[in-house]
Write a protein that holds these residues in place. Structure first.
Motif, PDB file in Angstrom:
ATOM      1  N   MET A 139       0.851  -1.192   0.000  1.00 16.59           N
ATOM      2  CA  MET A 139       0.000   0.000   0.000  1.00 16.59           C
ATOM      3  C   MET A 139       0.884   1.238   0.000  1.00 16.59           C
ATOM      4  SD  MET A 139      -2.994   1.139   2.686  1.00 16.59           S
ATOM      5  CE  MET A 139      -3.982  -0.300   2.282  1.00 16.59           C
ATOM      6  N   GLY A 140       0.649   2.154  -0.942  1.00 17.74           N
ATOM      7  CA  GLY A 140       1.490   3.330  -1.084  1.00 17.74           C
ATOM      8  C   GLY A 140       1.060   4.470  -0.182  1.00 17.74           C
ATOM      9  N   LEU A 141       1.799   5.556  -0.298  1.00 15.02           N
ATOM     10  CA  LEU A 141       1.508   6.762   0.469  1.00 15.02           C
ATOM     11  C   LEU A 141       0.366   7.545  -0.161  1.00 15.02           C
ATOM     12  CD1 LEU A 141       5.167   8.092   1.004  1.00 15.02           C
ATOM     13  CD2 LEU A 141       3.862   6.574   2.484  1.00 15.02           C
ATOM     14  N   ILE A 142      -0.281   8.362   0.655  1.00 15.45           N
ATOM     15  CA  ILE A 142      -1.304   9.287   0.186  1.00 15.45           C
ATOM     16  C   ILE A 142      -0.737  10.691   0.312  1.00 15.45           C
ATOM     17  CG2 ILE A 142      -3.663  10.126   0.487  1.00 15.45           C
ATOM     18  CD1 ILE A 142      -4.270   7.477   1.962  1.00 15.45           C
ATOM     19  N   ALA A 143      -0.867  11.482  -0.734  1.00 14.80           N
ATOM     20  CA  ALA A 143      -0.357  12.851  -0.716  1.00 14.80           C
ATOM     21  C   ALA A 143      -1.510  13.847  -0.744  1.00 14.80           C
ATOM     22  CB  ALA A 143       0.572  13.107  -1.895  1.00 14.80           C
ATOM     23  N   ILE A 144      -1.291  14.961  -0.078  1.00 12.70           N
ATOM     24  CA  ILE A 144      -2.209  16.097  -0.125  1.00 12.70           C
ATOM     25  C   ILE A 144      -1.439  17.266  -0.723  1.00 12.70           C
ATOM     26  CG2 ILE A 144      -3.626  17.700   1.207  1.00 12.70           C
ATOM     27  CD1 ILE A 144      -3.841  15.494   3.350  1.00 12.70           C
ATOM     28  N   ILE A 145      -1.959  17.808  -1.806  1.00 12.52           N
ATOM     29  CA  ILE A 145      -1.371  18.989  -2.419  1.00 12.52           C
ATOM     30  C   ILE A 145      -2.312  20.158  -2.174  1.00 12.52           C
ATOM     31  CG2 ILE A 145      -0.585  20.088  -4.537  1.00 12.52           C
ATOM     32  CD1 ILE A 145      -0.015  17.374  -5.694  1.00 12.52           C
ATOM     33  N   GLY A 146      -1.804  21.218  -1.582  1.00 13.22           N
ATOM     34  CA  GLY A 146      -2.660  22.360  -1.312  1.00 13.22           C
ATOM     35  C   GLY A 146      -1.890  23.486  -0.680  1.00 13.22           C
ATOM     36  N   GLY A 147      -2.639  24.381  -0.047  1.00  9.17           N
ATOM     37  CA  GLY A 147      -2.041  25.533   0.603  1.00  9.17           C
ATOM     38  C   GLY A 147      -1.679  25.254   2.047  1.00  9.17           C
ATOM     39  N   THR A 148      -1.094  26.260   2.682  1.00  7.22           N
ATOM     40  CA  THR A 148      -0.622  26.093   4.055  1.00  7.22           C
ATOM     41  C   THR A 148      -1.771  25.873   5.031  1.00  7.22           C
ATOM     42  OG1 THR A 148      -0.594  28.501   4.253  1.00  7.22           O
ATOM     43  CG2 THR A 148       1.474  27.426   3.675  1.00  7.22           C
ATOM     44  N   GLY A 149      -2.937  26.397   4.757  1.00  9.83           N
ATOM     45  CA  GLY A 149      -4.062  26.212   5.659  1.00  9.83           C
ATOM     46  C   GLY A 149      -4.512  24.768   5.723  1.00  9.83           C
ATOM     47  N   VAL A 150      -4.301  24.041   4.636  1.00  4.81           N
ATOM     48  CA  VAL A 150      -4.701  22.641   4.563  1.00  4.81           C
ATOM     49  C   VAL A 150      -3.530  21.736   4.932  1.00  4.81           C
ATOM     50  CG1 VAL A 150      -5.547  20.826   3.042  1.00  4.81           C
ATOM     51  CG2 VAL A 150      -6.454  23.144   2.833  1.00  4.81           C
ATOM     52  N   CYS A 151      -2.367  22.040   4.378  1.00  5.82           N
ATOM     53  CA  CYS A 151      -1.168  21.240   4.645  1.00  5.82           C
ATOM     54  C   CYS A 151      -0.537  21.668   5.963  1.00  5.82           C
ATOM     55  CB  CYS A 151      -0.170  21.391   3.499  1.00  5.82           C
ATOM     56  SG  CYS A 151      -0.720  20.649   1.957  1.00  5.82           S
ATOM     57  N   ASP A 152      -1.187  21.317   7.049  1.00  2.10           N
ATOM     58  CA  ASP A 152      -0.704  21.675   8.379  1.00  2.10           C
ATOM     59  C   ASP A 152      -0.012  20.469   8.993  1.00  2.10           C
ATOM     60  OD1 ASP A 152      -0.215  22.511  10.919  1.00  2.10           O
ATOM     61  OD2 ASP A 152      -2.304  22.934  11.448  1.00  2.10           O
ATOM     62  N   PRO A 153       1.313  20.454   9.066  1.00  2.00           N
ATOM     63  CA  PRO A 153       2.030  19.282   9.577  1.00  2.00           C
ATOM     64  C   PRO A 153       1.719  18.968  11.028  1.00  2.00           C
ATOM     65  CG  PRO A 153       3.528  21.141   9.302  1.00  2.00           C
ATOM     66  CD  PRO A 153       2.231  21.543   8.666  1.00  2.00           C
ATOM     67  N   LYS A 154       1.092  19.901  11.741  1.00  2.00           N
ATOM     68  CA  LYS A 154       0.800  19.671  13.154  1.00  2.00           C
ATOM     69  C   LYS A 154      -0.216  18.564  13.366  1.00  2.00           C
ATOM     70  CE  LYS A 154       1.814  24.468  14.449  1.00  2.00           C
ATOM     71  NZ  LYS A 154       1.238  25.745  14.954  1.00  2.00           N
ATOM     72  N   ILE A 155      -0.989  18.242  12.330  1.00  2.00           N
ATOM     73  CA  ILE A 155      -1.995  17.195  12.499  1.00  2.00           C
ATOM     74  C   ILE A 155      -1.383  15.800  12.333  1.00  2.00           C
ATOM     75  CG2 ILE A 155      -3.827  18.712  11.673  1.00  2.00           C
ATOM     76  CD1 ILE A 155      -3.823  17.125   9.073  1.00  2.00           C
ATOM     77  N   LEU A 156      -0.117  15.728  11.925  1.00  2.00           N
ATOM     78  CA  LEU A 156       0.531  14.447  11.695  1.00  2.00           C
ATOM     79  C   LEU A 156       1.343  14.008  12.912  1.00  2.00           C
ATOM     80  CD1 LEU A 156       1.899  14.966   8.061  1.00  2.00           C
ATOM     81  CD2 LEU A 156      -0.280  13.948   8.755  1.00  2.00           C
ATOM     82  N   SER A 157       1.512  12.717  13.041  1.00  2.00           N
ATOM     83  CA  SER A 157       2.415  12.146  14.042  1.00  2.00           C
ATOM     84  C   SER A 157       3.710  11.749  13.344  1.00  2.00           C
ATOM     85  CB  SER A 157       1.785  10.921  14.697  1.00  2.00           C
ATOM     86  OG  SER A 157       0.541  11.244  15.290  1.00  2.00           O
ATOM     87  N   ASN A 158       4.788  11.701  14.100  1.00  2.00           N
ATOM     88  CA  ASN A 158       6.086  11.301  13.559  1.00  2.00           C
ATOM     89  C   ASN A 158       6.443  12.081  12.293  1.00  2.00           C
ATOM     90  OD1 ASN A 158       6.189   9.172  15.556  1.00  2.00           O
ATOM     91  ND2 ASN A 158       4.796   8.009  14.250  1.00  2.00           N
ATOM     92  N   VAL A 159       6.157  13.373  12.327  1.00  2.00           N
ATOM     93  CA  VAL A 159       6.307  14.193  11.127  1.00  2.00           C
ATOM     94  C   VAL A 159       7.746  14.659  10.956  1.00  2.00           C
ATOM     95  CG1 VAL A 159       5.696  16.339  12.339  1.00  2.00           C
ATOM     96  CG2 VAL A 159       5.348  16.156   9.867  1.00  2.00           C
ATOM     97  N   HIS A 160       8.180  14.711   9.707  1.00  2.00           N
ATOM     98  CA  HIS A 160       9.474  15.304   9.408  1.00  2.00           C
ATOM     99  C   HIS A 160       9.384  16.087   8.101  1.00  2.00           C
ATOM    100  CE1 HIS A 160       9.764  11.566   7.009  1.00  2.00           C
ATOM    101  NE2 HIS A 160      10.577  12.259   6.217  1.00  2.00           N
ATOM    102  N   GLU A 161      10.188  17.112   8.005  1.00  2.00           N
ATOM    103  CA  GLU A 161      10.255  17.952   6.824  1.00  2.00           C
ATOM    104  C   GLU A 161      11.446  17.519   5.982  1.00  2.00           C
ATOM    105  OE1 GLU A 161      10.418  22.771   5.789  1.00  2.00           O
ATOM    106  OE2 GLU A 161      10.647  22.033   7.842  1.00  2.00           O
ATOM    107  N   ASP A 162      11.265  17.534   4.647  1.00  2.00           N
ATOM    108  CA  ASP A 162      12.353  17.044   3.813  1.00  2.00           C
ATOM    109  C   ASP A 162      12.284  17.666   2.416  1.00  2.00           C
ATOM    110  OD1 ASP A 162      14.604  15.610   3.147  1.00  2.00           O
ATOM    111  OD2 ASP A 162      13.794  13.693   3.855  1.00  2.00           O
ATOM    112  N   TYR A 163      13.301  17.384   1.635  1.00  2.00           N
ATOM    113  CA  TYR A 163      13.405  17.836   0.248  1.00  2.00           C
ATOM    114  C   TYR A 163      13.799  16.651  -0.612  1.00  2.00           C
ATOM    115  CZ  TYR A 163      13.506  22.515   2.281  1.00  2.00           C
ATOM    116  OH  TYR A 163      13.184  23.654   2.974  1.00  2.00           O
ATOM    117  N   MET A 164      13.438  16.721  -1.876  1.00  2.00           N
ATOM    118  CA  MET A 164      13.861  15.696  -2.820  1.00  2.00           C
ATOM    119  C   MET A 164      14.236  16.368  -4.136  1.00  2.00           C
ATOM    120  SD  MET A 164      11.864  12.475  -4.577  1.00  2.00           S
ATOM    121  CE  MET A 164      12.067  11.316  -3.224  1.00  2.00           C
TER     122      MET A 164
END
Length: 264
Positions: free
Chosen positions: A1-26
């Motif tokens: 089972m793959g990952l689910i992505a959300i593409i949107g603005g900062t109001g929607v993409c709020d990392p605070k709602i996630l657990s074990n969250v990390h910020e990254d670049y690719m």
């Protein structure tokens, strides 16, 4: 089972709602993407801010190919995107949510495909159902489960180049062609997701009636205020959709089967 992505603005993409969250670049062949990754109710999610971390990228300069290719390489198999739109349809009122099922492309200067010849070759992808029907049904079920949502389960999204708003004459033309919503970001995002064999659906939030329909001139502040007022409801709808979504195999993930699959 793959990952689910959300593409949107900062109001929607709020990392605070996630657990074990990390910020990254690719880094990708087309450029670098910035994202957050974490878990929500035991499901792995990726948040990708379409306009950049500080909303500094206008619609016509978004690196859509880098975004979609980066998500594909992260293992994303489904994308829920959010868009702020103007309405051409008097039944789709400000504050309503719409699930587009078709689009009209009026962009002019964007890279719309991974397959421009050369090393990647040429591919002609089917766009009969550009938006994943399974994801769309899941969002409808989520709205019904939450209650209190006015959600229209179909509509034609007209994508313009931007960053300017449309003229009333353009809006009249789009309306005559069957457009229901007008925005600046859904194409080529939906096309690239289709090529990359990723399930993709868009939840469009109506922020205003389009030019010539609205009784007042359009402003960016109006759109931002409408998004701020409804961002929490939009976020709840997305999260409920993710809870209900089983992320199982789908025809969207085999769109390039005749070409041996997506290998970019």
């Amino acid at each position: 089972m793959g990952l689910i992505a959300i593409i949107g603005g900062t109001g929607v993409c709020d990392p605070k709602i996630l657990s074990n969250v990390h910020e990254d670049y690719m880094d990708t062949f087309y450029g670098t993407i910035h994202y957050w990754q974490g878990t929500y109710k035991d499901k792995e999610l990726v948040f990708l801010p379409r306009h950049g971390r500080n909303h500094s990228i206008p619609p016509h300069l978004i690196n859509y190919r880098a975004n979609i290719l980066g998500l594909k390489r992260l293992g994303v198999t489904a994308i829920l995107s959010t868009t702020a739109v103007g309405s051409l349809n008097r039944d789709d009122k400000p504050g309503d949510f719409v699930l587009p099922d078709q689009f009209l492309d009026f962009t002019k200067c964007r890279h719309t495909s991974f397959f421009d010849g050369g090393e990647n070759g040429v591919v002609h992808v089917d766009m009969t159902e550009p938006y994943c029907p399974t994801l769309r049904r899941t969002v409808v079920a989520a709205a019904q489960a939450l209650g209190g949502y006015t959600l229209h389960d179909k509509g034609t999204y007209v994508c313009t180049e931007g960053p300017r708003f449309e003229t009333p004459a353009e809006i009249r033309m789009y309306e005559k062609l069957g457009g229901d919503l007008v925005g600046m970001t859904n194409v080529p995002e939906v096309c690239l997701a289709r090529e990359a064999e990723i399930c993709y659906a868009t939840i469009s939030m109506v922020t205003n009636f389009a030019a010539g329909i609205s009784p007042t001139p359009l402003t960016h502040e109006e759109v931002v205020e409408a998004m701020a007022e409804n961002s929490q409801r939009l976020q709840q709808l997305i999260l409920k959709s993710i809870e209900l979504y089983d992320n199982e195999d789908c025809a969207c993930r085999h769109t390039l089967q005749a070409y041996g699959g997506f290998t970019v």
